[in-house]
Design a protein around this motif. Structure first.
Motif, PDB file in Angstrom:
ATOM      1  N   ALA A   8      -3.524   1.306   9.479  1.00 55.14           N
ATOM      2  CA  ALA A   8      -3.793   0.258   8.499  1.00 55.14           C
ATOM      3  C   ALA A   8      -2.781   0.294   7.364  1.00 55.14           C
ATOM      4  N   VAL A   9      -2.434   1.479   6.914  1.00 56.35           N
ATOM      5  CA  VAL A   9      -1.449   1.609   5.835  1.00 56.35           C
ATOM      6  C   VAL A   9      -0.076   1.115   6.293  1.00 56.35           C
ATOM      7  N   LEU A  10       0.300   1.433   7.520  1.00 53.35           N
ATOM      8  CA  LEU A  10       1.586   0.964   8.042  1.00 53.35           C
ATOM      9  C   LEU A  10       1.630  -0.559   8.109  1.00 53.35           C
ATOM     10  N   ARG A  11       0.512  -1.162   8.529  1.00 54.38           N
ATOM     11  CA  ARG A  11       0.474  -2.628   8.592  1.00 54.38           C
ATOM     12  C   ARG A  11       0.569  -3.242   7.200  1.00 54.38           C
ATOM     13  N   SER A  12      -0.085  -2.602   6.254  1.00 55.43           N
ATOM     14  CA  SER A  12      -0.060  -3.159   4.892  1.00 55.43           C
ATOM     15  C   SER A  12       1.325  -3.052   4.272  1.00 55.43           C
ATOM     16  N   ALA A  13       2.070  -2.027   4.642  1.00 57.93           N
ATOM     17  CA  ALA A  13       3.404  -1.820   4.073  1.00 57.93           C
ATOM     18  C   ALA A  13       4.351  -2.955   4.412  1.00 57.93           C
ATOM     19  N   SER A  14       4.145  -3.584   5.531  1.00 57.38           N
ATOM     20  CA  SER A  14       5.025  -4.677   5.943  1.00 57.38           C
ATOM     21  C   SER A  14       4.554  -6.028   5.429  1.00 57.38           C
ATOM     22  N   SER A  15       3.398  -6.027   4.740  1.00 53.49           N
ATOM     23  CA  SER A  15       2.823  -7.298   4.309  1.00 53.49           C
ATOM     24  C   SER A  15       2.847  -7.493   2.803  1.00 53.49           C
ATOM     25  N   PHE A  16       3.116  -6.414   2.043  1.00 53.03           N
ATOM     26  CA  PHE A  16       3.066  -6.516   0.591  1.00 53.03           C
ATOM     27  C   PHE A  16       4.370  -6.010  -0.019  1.00 53.03           C
ATOM     28  N   SER A  17       4.616  -6.456  -1.228  1.00 53.93           N
ATOM     29  CA  SER A  17       5.830  -6.033  -1.931  1.00 53.93           C
ATOM     30  C   SER A  17       5.726  -4.581  -2.352  1.00 53.93           C
TER      31      SER A  17
ATOM     32  N   THR B  23       5.838  -3.279  -5.229  1.00 57.46           N
ATOM     33  CA  THR B  23       5.021  -3.046  -6.422  1.00 57.46           C
ATOM     34  C   THR B  23       3.546  -2.967  -6.096  1.00 57.46           C
ATOM     35  N   ALA B  24       3.153  -3.531  -4.965  1.00 59.80           N
ATOM     36  CA  ALA B  24       1.729  -3.545  -4.613  1.00 59.80           C
ATOM     37  C   ALA B  24       1.401  -2.556  -3.517  1.00 59.80           C
ATOM     38  N   ASP B  25       2.402  -1.741  -3.160  1.00 57.60           N
ATOM     39  CA  ASP B  25       2.215  -0.827  -2.038  1.00 57.60           C
ATOM     40  C   ASP B  25       1.024   0.088  -2.201  1.00 57.60           C
ATOM     41  N   SER B  26       0.887   0.729  -3.352  1.00 54.94           N
ATOM     42  CA  SER B  26      -0.153   1.733  -3.553  1.00 54.94           C
ATOM     43  C   SER B  26      -1.553   1.142  -3.436  1.00 54.94           C
ATOM     44  N   SER B  27      -1.798   0.065  -4.153  1.00 55.59           N
ATOM     45  CA  SER B  27      -3.126  -0.547  -4.131  1.00 55.59           C
ATOM     46  C   SER B  27      -3.418  -1.179  -2.781  1.00 55.59           C
ATOM     47  N   ALA B  28      -2.389  -1.774  -2.175  1.00 58.10           N
ATOM     48  CA  ALA B  28      -2.567  -2.406  -0.865  1.00 58.10           C
ATOM     49  C   ALA B  28      -2.884  -1.364   0.195  1.00 58.10           C
ATOM     50  N   ALA B  29      -2.194  -0.226   0.127  1.00 59.84           N
ATOM     51  CA  ALA B  29      -2.435   0.833   1.102  1.00 59.84           C
ATOM     52  C   ALA B  29      -3.843   1.389   0.956  1.00 59.84           C
ATOM     53  N   SER B  30      -4.287   1.559  -0.283  1.00 59.28           N
ATOM     54  CA  SER B  30      -5.634   2.074  -0.527  1.00 59.28           C
ATOM     55  C   SER B  30      -6.693   1.111   0.010  1.00 59.28           C
ATOM     56  N   ALA B  31      -6.475  -0.183  -0.241  1.00 58.75           N
ATOM     57  CA  ALA B  31      -7.421  -1.188   0.240  1.00 58.75           C
ATOM     58  C   ALA B  31      -7.427  -1.249   1.767  1.00 58.75           C
ATOM     59  N   ALA B  32      -6.241  -1.138   2.360  1.00 56.23           N
ATOM     60  CA  ALA B  32      -6.147  -1.189   3.818  1.00 56.23           C
ATOM     61  C   ALA B  32      -6.857   0.000   4.455  1.00 56.23           C
ATOM     62  N   ALA B  33      -6.675   1.185   3.863  1.00 60.57           N
ATOM     63  CA  ALA B  33      -7.339   2.376   4.395  1.00 60.57           C
ATOM     64  C   ALA B  33      -8.853   2.254   4.269  1.00 60.57           C
ATOM     65  N   SER B  34      -9.310   1.710   3.138  1.00 60.90           N
ATOM     66  CA  SER B  34     -10.748   1.520   2.937  1.00 60.90           C
ATOM     67  C   SER B  34     -11.322   0.542   3.962  1.00 60.90           C
ATOM     68  N   ASP B  35     -10.605  -0.543   4.212  1.00 55.69           N
ATOM     69  CA  ASP B  35     -11.059  -1.520   5.211  1.00 55.69           C
ATOM     70  C   ASP B  35     -11.102  -0.893   6.605  1.00 55.69           C
ATOM     71  N   ALA B  36     -10.118  -0.044   6.905  1.00 60.01           N
ATOM     72  CA  ALA B  36     -10.080   0.613   8.218  1.00 60.01           C
ATOM     73  C   ALA B  36     -11.275   1.536   8.389  1.00 60.01           C
ATOM     74  N   ARG B  37     -11.620   2.275   7.338  1.00 59.25           N
ATOM     75  CA  ARG B  37     -12.790   3.168   7.398  1.00 59.25           C
ATOM     76  C   ARG B  37     -14.061   2.370   7.626  1.00 59.25           C
ATOM     77  N   ALA B  38     -14.175   1.253   6.913  1.00 55.41           N
ATOM     78  CA  ALA B  38     -15.374   0.427   7.046  1.00 55.41           C
ATOM     79  C   ALA B  38     -15.489  -0.175   8.443  1.00 55.41           C
ATOM     80  N   ALA B  39     -14.354  -0.631   8.979  1.00 51.87           N
ATOM     81  CA  ALA B  39     -14.363  -1.229  10.316  1.00 51.87           C
ATOM     82  C   ALA B  39     -14.727  -0.194  11.376  1.00 51.87           C
ATOM     83  N   LEU B  40     -14.205   1.019  11.226  1.00 54.13           N
ATOM     84  CA  LEU B  40     -14.502   2.076  12.193  1.00 54.13           C
ATOM     85  C   LEU B  40     -15.977   2.473  12.118  1.00 54.13           C
ATOM     86  N   ALA B  41     -16.510   2.573  10.907  1.00 50.40           N
ATOM     87  CA  ALA B  41     -17.923   2.911  10.740  1.00 50.40           C
ATOM     88  C   ALA B  41     -18.815   1.824  11.325  1.00 50.40           C
TER      89      ALA B  41
END
Length: 387
Positions: free
Chosen positions: A167-176, A178-196
């Motif tokens: 999820a973090v790798l996918r987010s890295a190619s989609s955001f600038s 400056t937004a990498d850190s927050s986007a990666a955190s959100a992507a990881a959170s979404d991945a955890r929720a989807a897996l659960a």
């Protein structure tokens, strides 16, 4: 209300307890086809499935800590195998004969080709079985079953890490940048929720599956029957699910390659599983079955490195020690050698590797591996049962 807390009002007018329609304990076999592989040869796959079913059936009667013949139970009575499921992803299915397994009554479940998908499916079925049994028993006698908080959805650490990483790798190619850190955190959170969510849905499907089975196999009677799982794996990832099943009132016997490393000549912490298996195969030569020499070596190894120290064995009521490289006779009528009594049914026609060579009991001598089949309960009711 949640499916995990279905009302206990159903069946309230029935008798206060449940029992298997056949009067025997109910057992489900959940088999990790990658961890304990039946191999690609159809004949070996069929024989392996039969041996596992035979082991599950021997958990019946007194083996589950029943009241004994004096109380109307047959100590040697077989358990009723109500489900036999095998779990594998596509890579594993290429290395096993799924058709042969299905011919032997194994419900082969194809998992996604993602990390630990088959393990999580197996874990979901452990939890689903326990929750379904708890629901069934509560429906008949709510006072006899303690309320057990449901566990979180069964997700392995490896699967979680892989999902977050992707999820973090996918987010890295989609955001600038400056937004990498927050986007990666959100992507990881979404991945955890989807897996659960996927894990919860798998457990719900397993719950419904076992509720249907129990409805078919359970009849109203004077006692609540025994319910057990034979979990065929040595993977420690399923320990949380096994622990929950036991808290819910189910018995759990693990079955895996628990042969101590010391059994392998020169085996050590760094020796690979494949290397240890190769050395065991070389050491065994052409011997077949549990010979006196084999048994003595196994006992010596178990004393040096007790099976009870293994996490999955320690979390279970009992552990059946499976040796995937040991040869055992196969007979004309498909019956297996009874090593305990030294009897044969039919003439030997071949040998096939893989079989149960001993049993460890959580309530037995903590360092010991006992004979299998055994006249003593595999999962005894008394606290002082010894191997």
């Amino acid at each position: 209300s949640s499916w995990r807390a279905r009302g206990s009002e159903e069946g309230r007018a029935s008798s206060s307890d449940l029992r298997g329609a056949s009067g025997r304990p109910l057992v489900a076999i959940l088999w990790d086809l990658d961890n304990v592989s039946p191999g690609v040869d159809p004949e070996r796959a069929r024989i392996t499935a039969r041996r596992l079913r035979d082991a599950a059936s021997r958990l019946g009667g007194g083996a589950l800590g029943g009241g004994g013949a004096a109380n109307g139970e047959d100590e040697a009575g077989p358990a009723e195998v109500v489900a036999f499921l095998g779990f594998a992803n596509d890579a594993t299915l290429e290395k096993v004969s799924a058709e042969a397994l299905r011919d032997e009554g194994v419900d082969v479940r194809r998992a996604k080709s993602t990390p630990d998908a088959a393990d999580m499916d197996l874990g979901a079925h452990v939890c689903g079985f326990a929750r379904a049994w708890e629901t069934q028993t509560k429906a008949q006698n709510s006072k006899s079953v303690a309320n057990v908080p449901p566990p979180p959805p069964f997700v392995t650490p490896r699967a979680l890490a892989a999902a977050e990483h992707d999820a973090v790798l996918r987010s890295a190619s989609s955001f600038s940048a400056t937004a990498d850190s927050s986007a990666a955190s959100a992507a990881a959170s979404d991945a955890r929720a989807a897996l659960a969510l996927a894990a919860a849905e798998a457990e719900r499907a397993a719950f419904d599956h076992f509720v249907s089975i129990f409805t078919t196999h359970v009849a109203v009677s004077s006692r609540i029957p025994k319910a057990a799982l034979l979990v065929v794996t040595s993977d420690n990832d399923v320990v949380p699910a096994v622990a929950f099943a036991r808290r819910s009132g189910c018995f759990v016997a693990a079955c895996g390659d628990f042969v101590p490393k010391a059994f392998s000549e020169g085996g050590g912490a760094q020796a690979s599983k494949r290397a240890r298996a190769k050395r065991r195969r070389f050491a065994s030569g052409v011997e077949v079955g549990v010979t006196p020499a084999y048994w003595a070596t196994l006992q010596n190894a178990a004393n040096k490195r007790p099976v009870g120290r293994l996490k999955l064995a320690a979390a279970s009521d009992a552990a059946l020690v499976w040796d995937s490289t040991r040869l055992f006779d196969v007979y004309v009528d498909g019956a297996e050698r009874d090593e305990q009594k030294g009897k044969k049914n039919g003439a030997a026609r071949d040998t096939v590797v893989g079989g149960v060579v001993g049993v460890w009991r959580s309530r037995g001598a903590q360092r010991g591996v006992g004979r299998w089949p055994s006249p003593r309960p595999a999962i005894p009711s008394s606290e002082d049962e010894s191997v």
